[in-house]
Every structure is written in structure tokens, then in C-alpha cells.
Scaffold this motif. Structure first.
Motif, PDB file in Angstrom:
ATOM      1  N   ASP A   1      18.729  29.631 -61.205  1.00  0.00           N
ATOM      2  CA  ASP A   1      18.704  30.651 -60.018  1.00  0.00           C
ATOM      3  C   ASP A   1      19.130  29.891 -58.787  1.00  0.00           C
ATOM      4  OD1 ASP A   1      18.721  32.547 -58.360  1.00  0.00           O
ATOM      5  OD2 ASP A   1      17.626  33.898 -59.138  1.00  0.00           O
ATOM      6  N   LEU A   2      20.379  29.567 -58.554  1.00  0.00           N
ATOM      7  CA  LEU A   2      20.512  28.667 -57.358  1.00  0.00           C
ATOM      8  C   LEU A   2      20.081  29.413 -55.863  1.00  0.00           C
ATOM      9  CD1 LEU A   2      21.139  25.878 -56.006  1.00  0.00           C
ATOM     10  CD2 LEU A   2      23.749  26.925 -56.247  1.00  0.00           C
ATOM     11  N   PRO A   3      20.470  30.782 -55.926  1.00  0.00           N
ATOM     12  CA  PRO A   3      20.216  31.177 -54.569  1.00  0.00           C
ATOM     13  C   PRO A   3      18.712  31.547 -54.540  1.00  0.00           C
ATOM     14  CG  PRO A   3      22.007  32.472 -55.714  1.00  0.00           C
ATOM     15  CD  PRO A   3      21.444  31.473 -56.681  1.00  0.00           C
ATOM     16  N   ALA A   4      18.106  31.607 -55.394  1.00  0.00           N
ATOM     17  CA  ALA A   4      16.469  31.815 -55.230  1.00  0.00           C
ATOM     18  C   ALA A   4      16.000  30.447 -54.920  1.00  0.00           C
ATOM     19  CB  ALA A   4      16.036  32.228 -56.486  1.00  0.00           C
ATOM     20  N   LEU A   5      16.711  29.242 -55.462  1.00  0.00           N
ATOM     21  CA  LEU A   5      16.198  27.785 -55.377  1.00  0.00           C
ATOM     22  C   LEU A   5      16.337  27.623 -53.836  1.00  0.00           C
ATOM     23  CD1 LEU A   5      17.255  25.682 -57.991  1.00  0.00           C
ATOM     24  CD2 LEU A   5      15.199  25.738 -57.137  1.00  0.00           C
ATOM     25  N   LEU A   6      17.592  27.831 -53.369  1.00  0.00           N
ATOM     26  CA  LEU A   6      17.734  27.800 -51.712  1.00  0.00           C
ATOM     27  C   LEU A   6      17.150  28.325 -51.093  1.00  0.00           C
ATOM     28  CD1 LEU A   6      21.937  27.346 -51.906  1.00  0.00           C
ATOM     29  CD2 LEU A   6      20.006  25.475 -51.825  1.00  0.00           C
ATOM     30  N   GLY A   7      16.838  29.653 -51.390  1.00  0.00           N
ATOM     31  CA  GLY A   7      16.091  30.376 -50.703  1.00  0.00           C
ATOM     32  C   GLY A   7      14.359  29.990 -50.462  1.00  0.00           C
ATOM     33  N   ARG A   8      13.834  29.586 -51.469  1.00  0.00           N
ATOM     34  CA  ARG A   8      12.520  28.850 -51.408  1.00  0.00           C
ATOM     35  C   ARG A   8      12.568  27.673 -50.657  1.00  0.00           C
ATOM     36  NH1 ARG A   8       8.929  26.797 -56.365  1.00  0.00           N
ATOM     37  NH2 ARG A   8       7.392  26.164 -55.350  1.00  0.00           N
ATOM     38  N   PHE A   9      13.736  26.803 -50.989  1.00  0.00           N
ATOM     39  CA  PHE A   9      13.722  25.624 -50.191  1.00  0.00           C
ATOM     40  C   PHE A   9      13.924  25.784 -48.606  1.00  0.00           C
ATOM     41  CE2 PHE A   9      16.164  22.166 -47.992  1.00  0.00           C
ATOM     42  CZ  PHE A   9      15.464  20.877 -48.414  1.00  0.00           C
ATOM     43  N   HIS A  10      14.739  26.898 -48.097  1.00  0.00           N
ATOM     44  CA  HIS A  10      14.794  27.176 -46.532  1.00  0.00           C
ATOM     45  C   HIS A  10      13.404  27.721 -46.069  1.00  0.00           C
ATOM     46  CE1 HIS A  10      16.296  28.943 -42.983  1.00  0.00           C
ATOM     47  NE2 HIS A  10      15.889  29.861 -43.275  1.00  0.00           N
ATOM     48  N   ARG A  11      12.539  28.396 -46.907  1.00  0.00           N
ATOM     49  CA  ARG A  11      11.352  28.874 -46.345  1.00  0.00           C
ATOM     50  C   ARG A  11      10.435  27.697 -46.313  1.00  0.00           C
ATOM     51  NH1 ARG A  11      12.698  32.790 -50.081  1.00  0.00           N
ATOM     52  NH2 ARG A  11      11.396  32.064 -51.884  1.00  0.00           N
ATOM     53  N   GLU A  12      10.393  26.605 -47.209  1.00  0.00           N
ATOM     54  CA  GLU A  12       9.592  25.429 -47.295  1.00  0.00           C
ATOM     55  C   GLU A  12       9.957  24.344 -46.119  1.00  0.00           C
ATOM     56  OE1 GLU A  12       9.040  23.983 -51.159  1.00  0.00           O
ATOM     57  OE2 GLU A  12       8.205  25.954 -51.901  1.00  0.00           O
ATOM     58  N   HIS A  13      11.232  24.448 -46.120  1.00  0.00           N
ATOM     59  CA  HIS A  13      11.545  23.527 -44.955  1.00  0.00           C
ATOM     60  C   HIS A  13      12.891  24.229 -43.899  1.00  0.00           C
ATOM     61  CE1 HIS A  13       9.852  20.502 -47.766  1.00  0.00           C
ATOM     62  NE2 HIS A  13      10.759  20.993 -48.639  1.00  0.00           N
ATOM     63  N   PRO A  14      12.333  24.798 -43.188  1.00  0.00           N
ATOM     64  CA  PRO A  14      13.340  25.681 -42.258  1.00  0.00           C
ATOM     65  C   PRO A  14      14.092  24.754 -41.192  1.00  0.00           C
ATOM     66  CG  PRO A  14      11.026  25.908 -41.511  1.00  0.00           C
ATOM     67  CD  PRO A  14      10.920  25.222 -42.812  1.00  0.00           C
TER      68      PRO A  14
END
Length: 306
Positions: free
Chosen positions: A105-118
């Protein structure tokens, strides 16, 4: 020579356009033109040939491009070292992707990455815009991408390294009223006269299918080319051909029948590729760790062929 000059030069070289380079750098086009002119003046040579239709590198530009990229990578590594000390990840992450990644799930991956590394700016390029997996690999070699999800059967090509993520079998998908729909499985030889819906050459699942037919000494007709798995199912549903699609692409109530193929290597691989000629940025390393965590969760929640 200033870093900003090199950054502008690399952007124009990679985009083949002053307009697109300006948009990428979030500056006006006149600023890019002035910066390139200053760089050419300092080096006493023309780096780019400009016409009404395109921008191309001169011989001097070709010689400078890998050195400019190396200089920018060195600056990035220096910033990463400082950010590591300060406990943060910053910069830009450029990710290439296929149109479908199966259970990833790439959108979920990118969303989590953004939250962890804004503080990291993420840019996404698709296989459709790059020319399939080979185009994504070329973008990695040239430094236009930091990592990419690719699908290329066999060993990694020169200039990249990768880790294998998942492998999904390709099933034959036919309309419910098709002559083969009553069977429980199908041999490849039964498909020689069928019209196929498939991806363009260069896409991973197309390469898997082409290799299987070539190994069996069979030819086939690709009547319709697609760039999204969902489109393939739609064309098959309307009787415009059959398709070999990743297992799980169809549901029980969509008017389609999915049949396994016997005795053939029809497994679609997905790998995460990184450049082999330079170190990954801190942002890229953080994303790789996140992908690994995501896949461990996926494997716990559903079985995968790997």
C-alpha cells in the motif's frame, strides 16, 4: 562555481527544459536562465544547446553532469551527517513506482513516512511516465530517483542494487462466458489463438509473460496495451481479450474468472531498487526501513508467494 549553479544545471539537464526545471526548483524561469548563463560564463563554454523545441547537453555539458551530481550528493551526505547528530531527517526523497504494487500500500507507506519525517519533501514518478521498469532503472542510474519499485525478472541490471520484496503469480483472467471459464486450470498451449490485453514492453508482468511464451515456443497476439491492472480487467470483462493478471486482481462478483496456469514460471516479482554507484540518503534509508516494516506486517496479515 556555486552549488546553486550546479543544482540548476542538473535540473535543466534532467528535465530537458528550462520551464520544467524552474517548476522543480520553485523559481522563475528567468532565474534558471541567468544562473546557467553565469555558470557557462565562469567555465568559458556552452553547456546546453537551446532550440525552440528542446534543450540538449553539449559535449562539455555531458562531461560536467556526473561531476555536478557527485558534488550535490556530497553536499547531501554532509547535511545528512549533521541531521543525524541533531536527530532529524531532512531533504528530498524521489521515489519511482509501478502503477500497481499488489499488496504493498504505497499511499499508506508515504503517509506514514510523511508523519514520521515531515521535513522531507517526497516526489513520486510513475513507470508510465518513465517508460516502465527499465526507465525507472535508468532514472536511478542518472541520479533522478533515490529509489524505485521495479519489476524486472532475473538479476539486477548494472548500476543498481535491489532487494526482492514480493512475488505474485499471474493468473489467466477471462470473461465468465469464455470457452475456458469452465476449467479449473489452463495450460499455456491452450492460449495460442487468444487476443491478449497486456502491459507495454518494459513492464515487469509483460516481461514475465513474454518469457513464458518464448520458452514454450509459442507466439501470441497482444491486441490492447494498458498501464493499469484495473483497466486490464475492464477490457477482459467486455470481451476484448484475455489477460494474465496478478492473483487477487479480480473479485468473485465482477463477471470474471481467474484460472491458474499449469507448469509455467509465471510469477510477477517486485523489488526495491537503489543506485549502485552512490550511497543512499538518510531519507532513502529511512524509507527502506519503513518498507521492510510494512512488508512484515503484510506477511503476517496475508500469505505471500516469495
Amino acid at each position: 562555481m556555486e552549488l546553486r549553479q550546479l543544482e540548476c544545471f542538473v535540473a535543466v539537464a534532467e528535465e530537458s527544459s528550462f520551464t520544467r526545471a524552474a517548476a522543480r526548483l520553485h523559481v522563475v524561469q528567468s532565474a534558471v536562465s541567468a544562473t546557467i548563463a553565469a555558470l557557462e560564463g565562469e567555465l568559458h563554454t556552452r553547456l546546453l544547446e537551446r532550440t525552440s523545441r528542446r534543450v540538449a547537453l553539449t559535449d562539455a555539458g555531458h562531461a560536467l553532469l556526473p561531476k555536478a551530481r557527485a558534488a550535490l550528493d556530497a553536499v547531501r551526505d554532509a547535511r545528512d551527517a549533521v541531521d543525524d547528530v541533531n536527530g532529524g531527517v531532512r531533504g528530498t526523497l524521489r521515489v519511482g513506482t509501478l502503477s500497481s504494487l499488489g499488496p504493498i500500500d504505497l499511499p499508506a507507506l508515504l503517509g506514514r513516512f510523511h508523519r514520521e519525517h515531515p521535513a522531507v519533501s517526497v516526489h513520486l514518478a510513475t513507470a508510465a511516465s518513465c517508460g516502465g521498469s527499465p526507465g525507472l532503472v535508468e532514472a536511478l542510474r542518472e541520479g533522478r530517483l533515490d529509489l524505485a519499485f521495479v519489476s524486472i525478472p532475473g538479476s539486477p541490471p548494472p548500476g543498481v542494487r535491489w532487494s526482492d520484496l514480493i512475488t505474485t503469480p499471474l493468473d489467466l483472467v477471462v470473461p465468465a462466458g469464455h470457452r475456458l471459464a469452465v476449467q479449473s486450470r489452463v495450460a499455456l498451449g491452450e492460449l495460442a489463438d487468444e487476443a491478449f490485453v497486456d502491459f507495454p514492453s518494459g513492464y515487469g508482468n509483460r516481461a514475465v509473460t513474454d518469457r513464458a511464451f518464448a520458452t514454450a515456443g509459442l507466439q501470441r497476439q497482444v491486441a490492447i496495451e494498458i498501464t493499469a491492472i484495473g483497466d486490464g480487467a475492464d477490457f477482459v470483462r467486455h470481451g476484448l481479450g484475455v489477460a494474465l493478471l496478478p492473483r487477487g486482481s479480480t473479485g468473485p462478483d465482477d463477471g470474471l474468472i481467474a484460472l491458474p496456469i499449469t507448469g509455467e514460471d509465471l510469477n510477477w516479482p517486485i523489488s526495491l531498487a537503489t543506485p549502485g554507484n552512490r550511497t543512499s540518503s538518510a531519507a532513502a534509508r529511512a524509507f527502506e526501513r519503513l518498507v521492510d516494516q510494512h512488508l512484515r506486517w503484510v506477511r503476517l496479515s496475508r500469505p505471500l508467494v516469495s
